[in-house]
Write an enzyme that holds these catalytic residues in place. Structure first.
Site, PDB file in Angstrom:
ATOM      1  N   LEU A  44       0.882  -1.157   0.000  1.00 17.86           N
ATOM      2  CA  LEU A  44       0.000   0.000   0.000  1.00 17.86           C
ATOM      3  C   LEU A  44       0.917   1.202   0.000  1.00 17.86           C
ATOM      4  O   LEU A  44       1.790   1.329   0.871  1.00 17.86           O
ATOM      5  CB  LEU A  44      -0.907  -0.019   1.234  1.00 17.86           C
ATOM      6  CG  LEU A  44      -2.097   0.953   1.254  1.00 17.86           C
ATOM      7  CD1 LEU A  44      -3.026   0.691   0.072  1.00 17.86           C
ATOM      8  CD2 LEU A  44      -2.867   0.820   2.557  1.00 17.86           C
ATOM      9  N   ASP A  45       0.759   2.078  -0.980  1.00 19.30           N
ATOM     10  CA  ASP A  45       1.690   3.190  -1.148  1.00 19.30           C
ATOM     11  C   ASP A  45       1.833   4.022   0.123  1.00 19.30           C
ATOM     12  O   ASP A  45       0.912   4.115   0.934  1.00 19.30           O
ATOM     13  CB  ASP A  45       1.215   4.108  -2.280  1.00 19.30           C
ATOM     14  CG  ASP A  45       1.274   3.442  -3.637  1.00 19.30           C
ATOM     15  OD1 ASP A  45       2.096   2.527  -3.813  1.00 19.30           O
ATOM     16  OD2 ASP A  45       0.491   3.841  -4.518  1.00 19.30           O
ATOM     17  N   ARG A  46       2.974   4.658   0.240  1.00 18.18           N
ATOM     18  CA  ARG A  46       3.255   5.512   1.402  1.00 18.18           C
ATOM     19  C   ARG A  46       2.185   6.579   1.577  1.00 18.18           C
ATOM     20  O   ARG A  46       1.784   6.905   2.701  1.00 18.18           O
ATOM     21  CB  ARG A  46       4.637   6.159   1.212  1.00 18.18           C
ATOM     22  CG  ARG A  46       5.076   7.080   2.333  1.00 18.18           C
ATOM     23  CD  ARG A  46       6.441   7.666   2.013  1.00 18.18           C
ATOM     24  NE  ARG A  46       6.865   8.636   3.003  1.00 18.18           N
ATOM     25  CZ  ARG A  46       7.947   9.381   2.873  1.00 18.18           C
ATOM     26  NH1 ARG A  46       8.730   9.251   1.806  1.00 18.18           N
ATOM     27  NH2 ARG A  46       8.274  10.252   3.806  1.00 18.18           N
ATOM     28  N   SER A  48      -0.926   6.397   0.685  1.00 17.10           N
ATOM     29  CA  SER A  48      -2.256   5.806   0.797  1.00 17.10           C
ATOM     30  C   SER A  48      -2.446   5.274   2.210  1.00 17.10           C
ATOM     31  O   SER A  48      -1.480   5.020   2.931  1.00 17.10           O
ATOM     32  CB  SER A  48      -2.441   4.678  -0.221  1.00 17.10           C
ATOM     33  OG  SER A  48      -2.299   5.173  -1.534  1.00 17.10           O
TER      34      SER A  48
END
Length: 199
Positions: A44-46, A48
């Site tokens: 999960l992107d930084r 997000s």
């Protein structure tokens, strides 16, 4: 020995990993998760937020991360301006990202802003540009896929929260909080993982 399955609400600006060699180091999952020997399933992107599953079950990690199995992941995205019916249809059809056509998605406009904890820091706010929330369910997890999809229909994502991974839900967890999956959740996850892969 029984495997462990943990549900974490990853906050904004936290890397989806336990270590970081940057100088100065960035925030990681180690700040929140004290359990040992578990690792995140996928990324999960930084920038997000939302649900991350951590486990020490290697086979389950493989099944959930392998694109051919098409396990659904559901996101709430706050976007600039209110998307038209046509824009939502284009999102649902999928798009081309770096030469790859994404799979169709399930997309709907949320009637009202979802009940979520405030983000720290908050999104940039512009009086002249309204925002809307949409729900997207994808069966693949390409790099920054939701953000690229919404940008492709001219509705950039301002905030992105993953609220479900298959049968697992974010409900009841505040940012940085985690808990063990219930026996029922584990059974539902195992049942979903046994379904035939997408062809």
């Amino acid at each position: 020995m029984a495997f462990r399955y943990l549900l974490l609400h990853k906050p904004y600006d936290v890397l989806c990993q336990f270590t970081d060699r940057s100088v100065p180091p960035r925030r990681t999952l180690a700040e929140f998760v004290t359990a040992k020997g578990v690792y995140p399933v996928g990324r999960l992107d930084r920038d997000s937020e939302g649900l991350v599953l951590l486990t020490d079950d290697g086979e389950m990690q493989h099944l959930l991360a392998e694109p051919k199995y098409g396990h659904p992941r559901t996101y709430w995205a706050q976007v600039e301006r209110v998307p038209s019916v046509e824009a939502l249809k284009r999102l649902a059809k999928g798009g081309v990202i770096e030469g790859y056509r994404t799979r169709p998605a399930t997309v709907r406009l949320l009637a009202e802003e979802p009940s979520l904890p405030p983000r720290d820091p908050p999104i940039r706010f512009r009086k002249s540009v309204p925002t809307a929330w949409i729900e997207l369910t994808l069966t693949e997890g390409r790099n920054r896929q939701v953000r690229r999809m919404t940008a492709g229909v001219e509705h950039p994502t301002l905030r992105l929260v993953r609220v479900a991974i298959g049968p697992l839900r974010l409900d009841g967890l505040g940012p940085g909080e985690w808990r063990e999956a219930t026996a029922g959740e584990v059974r539902a996850l195992q049942d979903a993982s046994r379904r035939n892969p997408r062809r």
